[in-house]
Write an enzyme that holds these catalytic residues in place. Sequence first.
Site, short mmCIF file in Angstrom:
data_model
loop_
_atom_site.label_atom_id
_atom_site.label_comp_id
_atom_site.label_asym_id
_atom_site.label_seq_id
_atom_site.Cartn_x
_atom_site.Cartn_y
_atom_site.Cartn_z
N ASP A 289 0.81 -1.22 0.00
CA ASP A 289 0.00 0.00 0.00
C ASP A 289 0.85 1.27 0.00
O ASP A 289 0.62 2.18 -0.79
CB ASP A 289 -0.96 0.01 1.20
CG ASP A 289 -1.92 -1.18 1.17
OD1 ASP A 289 -2.15 -1.72 0.07
OD2 ASP A 289 -2.43 -1.56 2.24
N GLU B 28 -9.12 -2.70 4.72
CA GLU B 28 -8.75 -2.40 6.12
C GLU B 28 -9.73 -1.44 6.76
O GLU B 28 -10.12 -1.61 7.92
CB GLU B 28 -7.36 -1.73 6.16
CG GLU B 28 -6.21 -2.60 5.78
CD GLU B 28 -4.90 -1.80 5.67
OE1 GLU B 28 -3.84 -2.43 5.72
OE2 GLU B 28 -4.95 -0.56 5.56
#
Lengths: 282, 272
Positions: free
Chosen positions: B39, B140
């Site tokens: 990420d 997430e």
Amino acid sequence: MKVALAQISPSLGDLENNVDRHIYFIRKAKKNKADLLVFPELSLTGYTLQDLVEETALNPHQSSLFDRLKTESQGLSLVFGFVEEKEKGIFYNSAAFLENGKILHIHRKVFPPTFGMFEEKKFFGEGKNFHSFPTPLGKAGMMICRDFLHYGASYLLFAGGAEIIIVLSAAPGRGFDSREGFASSEMWELMGQTISRFSTSFLFYCNRVGFEDGKSFAGGSFIYNPGGELLVKAPYAQENFLLREVNLQEIRRYRKKNPFKREDKPSLILQQLQRITNAKEV
Amino acid sequence: MPKKFNPSFVEKVLTSFIKEELSKFHFRKGILGLSGGLDSSVCAFLAAKALKPENVWGLIMPYGQLFKKDVKDAQTVGHHLGIQLKVIDISPMVDAYFSQHPTQDKLLKGNKMARERMSILYDFSARENALVLGTSNKSELLVGYGTLYGDMACSINPLGDLYKSQIRELASHLGVPEKIRKKNPTAGLWSGQTDEKELGLSYDEMDEILFHLVDKRRPAKDVVWMGFNKDHVEKIIRMIKKSEFKRKLPPIPKLSNRTVGHDFLYPYDWDK
């Protein structure tokens, strides 16, 4: 006739700055000999206003900013979006059509969306009319963004005699797949193609770009001819100044070929709508 | 299954977002924590494209010698992009605290580290006049797999509407090295930790379930009927519900006529 669509990204809540940018594009349009210049929905204020609505509201008849735009609009037809304070404390998401320095028509958004990511009715009143009005370019009608997705609205403009339909939009892009642009752009293009073809009218759709609080306005402004043919489309999600020559004779040509207008039955539709709305049953 | 998407268009939207938001807030530079994982690498790639590499700061903040390989990966990404890099070991600060308040709880330690990194990021944000770019993905955010005011803290979050599996796809389009794309995702809370072990299911499965529940608004029973594991679907729903507080500002008890968070309603991009 030459049409210009200003696919811009207005500054949120900054009227002065936005008026300056409008003037910049008005001058550019005039230099390019445009007869009509269209800006997106709420082009003078930006879209995600919330409590800024009251701070950015204008009364078109008592506003020096409006007067500046009236002066600048000498020599072309100008369409832009703004927050209108029609009566004290009552606000509308409105669009103005200025012609040669005069206000020819003001449209107030009839269908301000209030669901999911949209909350317009918290801040805006609802317009009540879809008027087709005479302009030097022909009979025109305006819609603001979601108005256009309610196809009854287009019908009212068609029944009222509109030959030119102008849609001002601040449509956030949503959905991404394998195509270029947001998936939601297809919805507007589908409507543009359908309405232009079956109302045998020109369709000018001007959508904005830029980000507000993470929402990405999708751009992709377009022009369809009265045969439902796409003449030109601006790129997605980036600023653009679209210029296009259109032939107004095409309205006559297509209405002769596809006589939807001649064979329309507005009184029958009215009767049927009355029956439906009067019906007691659920 | 999240549909295939056009990565060039997504790249265009995300880089314009970064560029436009920074200019609205009068920042020229962006800063982010680089972990050597997927990420933060993707975010660094996007930021370097949007702002030019010299305007991007990557802070690498390992805990001592614990994540040596990841530090190297982060450095590789940073050098490849030509962004500004700085390595700051957080062990002196974290150890100082835990020597006063010892614990064996790995989660407490991990959270403290995440918040230490946040604190350094914001300090450097002010020193360098650089806006903090977030790296939390949609997977997430939805299940609350992040430390509140730790790795979740940022000013703008370019990746927040992409599932982990979509970020992996975007990464390959952006040219993120294969080694990083193939890495087993970890929050780096402790050595040997992997997200998928801790979450109890794979990102691919979780993303598909989330996609049907969230994007497609399908009821849980329909998702189970489609063939997904009932326990996993229920677990994901529990995680979503339990973590709503991480996605909201804390509630304020309303007393006055106009209250922050209730009816004092202004856009984030106010006057920008």
